[in-house]
Design an enzyme around this catalytic site. Sequence first.
Site, PDB file in Angstrom:
ATOM      1  N   LEU A 141       2.042   3.565   1.216  1.00 19.30           N
ATOM      2  CA  LEU A 141       0.812   3.106   1.846  1.00 19.30           C
ATOM      3  C   LEU A 141       1.141   1.815   2.586  1.00 19.30           C
ATOM      4  CD1 LEU A 141      -1.820   3.559  -1.040  1.00 19.30           C
ATOM      5  CD2 LEU A 141      -1.469   5.056   0.933  1.00 19.30           C
ATOM      6  N   ASP A 142       0.555   1.639   3.771  1.00 22.00           N
ATOM      7  CA  ASP A 142       0.757   0.400   4.513  1.00 22.00           C
ATOM      8  C   ASP A 142       0.330  -0.795   3.670  1.00 22.00           C
ATOM      9  OD1 ASP A 142       1.596   1.874   6.689  1.00 22.00           O
ATOM     10  OD2 ASP A 142      -0.324   1.762   7.751  1.00 22.00           O
ATOM     11  N   GLN A 143       0.863  -1.957   4.004  1.00 23.34           N
ATOM     12  CA  GLN A 143       0.557  -3.170   3.249  1.00 23.34           C
ATOM     13  C   GLN A 143      -0.944  -3.409   3.124  1.00 23.34           C
ATOM     14  OE1 GLN A 143       2.444  -6.721   4.742  1.00 23.34           O
ATOM     15  NE2 GLN A 143       1.476  -8.056   3.228  1.00 23.34           N
ATOM     16  N   THR A 145      -3.375  -1.213   3.452  1.00 18.80           N
ATOM     17  CA  THR A 145      -4.126  -0.054   2.960  1.00 18.80           C
ATOM     18  C   THR A 145      -4.211  -0.090   1.439  1.00 18.80           C
ATOM     19  OG1 THR A 145      -3.363   1.276   4.830  1.00 18.80           O
ATOM     20  CG2 THR A 145      -4.273   2.464   2.946  1.00 18.80           C
TER      21      THR A 145
END
Length: 311
Positions: A141-143, A145
């Site tokens: 997951l993106d930072q 998100t």
Amino acid sequence: MMTSMQYYEPITYIVPQAEDGFYLKTILSNRMQVSRKLMSRLKLTEQGITVNGERRYISVKVQAGDCIQIRMEQERSDDIFPQPIDFQIIYEDEHLLVVMKNAGIIVHPTHGHYMNTLANGIVHYWQEKGWNYRFRPVHRLDQETSGVLCIAKNPYIHQHISEQMIAGEVDKQYLAFVHGVPQPIKGTVEGPIDRDPENPHLRIVTPSGYESITHYEVVESYQEGIASLVQLKLETGRTHQIRVHMQHIGCSLIGDKMYTHEQENALDTRIERHALHAWKLGLTHPITKQWMEFTADLPQDLMKLQASLLE
């Protein structure tokens, strides 16, 4: 003599009558779905592959009723420094750990960013428990998100869930607050994605890109269409896929500083990160073969954003 502490609990397969006389290699490959890479490791491990408790070459034939077991040596992420980091456990057994990742935290250490990651926190948690596991996230997951993240506790589990993901058998669903209201309110974005040649940190929709498919549905709209809450399901898993696709159809995520809206908007000041949350993850447990679903409620900052949109 080898101690049980050096191995994880064995994964067991009892040979049915219909497979009497099969080669052990066939059972391992076709029934237990052991990958070639893991098979090579198990063959070099003292108790890696046993039949009825005895180590065997994979070229032998097995009989109905035989108990085949594979054992993986315990591992640790010695390259990840243990550090107390806040995370919420959604589910855990001896094979899987499913957590709620908070927004703002990176999943895995990267060059120049070795501390304050989710991996540091999970390694610390395991070491406090006296458990030996290597940190193996099955997706990222993106930072910024938030949401559900699954970590495999051994290479066999990681392999099987990765294969489910490649086959499109893992259900990954997200909630996003976006500018405007996508039209139609339910649809699919099929826009190939690749790096932006002018900025390699960004992704763009381009005919020469990799196939990327996002299904979406508007859950709720706000203030005469100024914004909406959208539920999204990924069919592919490209970097920044949801953010790129939403920008592509003119409905960028609120708060997204990389994939911005067409015009500056005061909505972006209402939250300090892009408004994306991985709310649901569904997969087949590699050992029990049961379908499992894990969910995470909207975190406080997204609930606050939603409340402001309802005013």
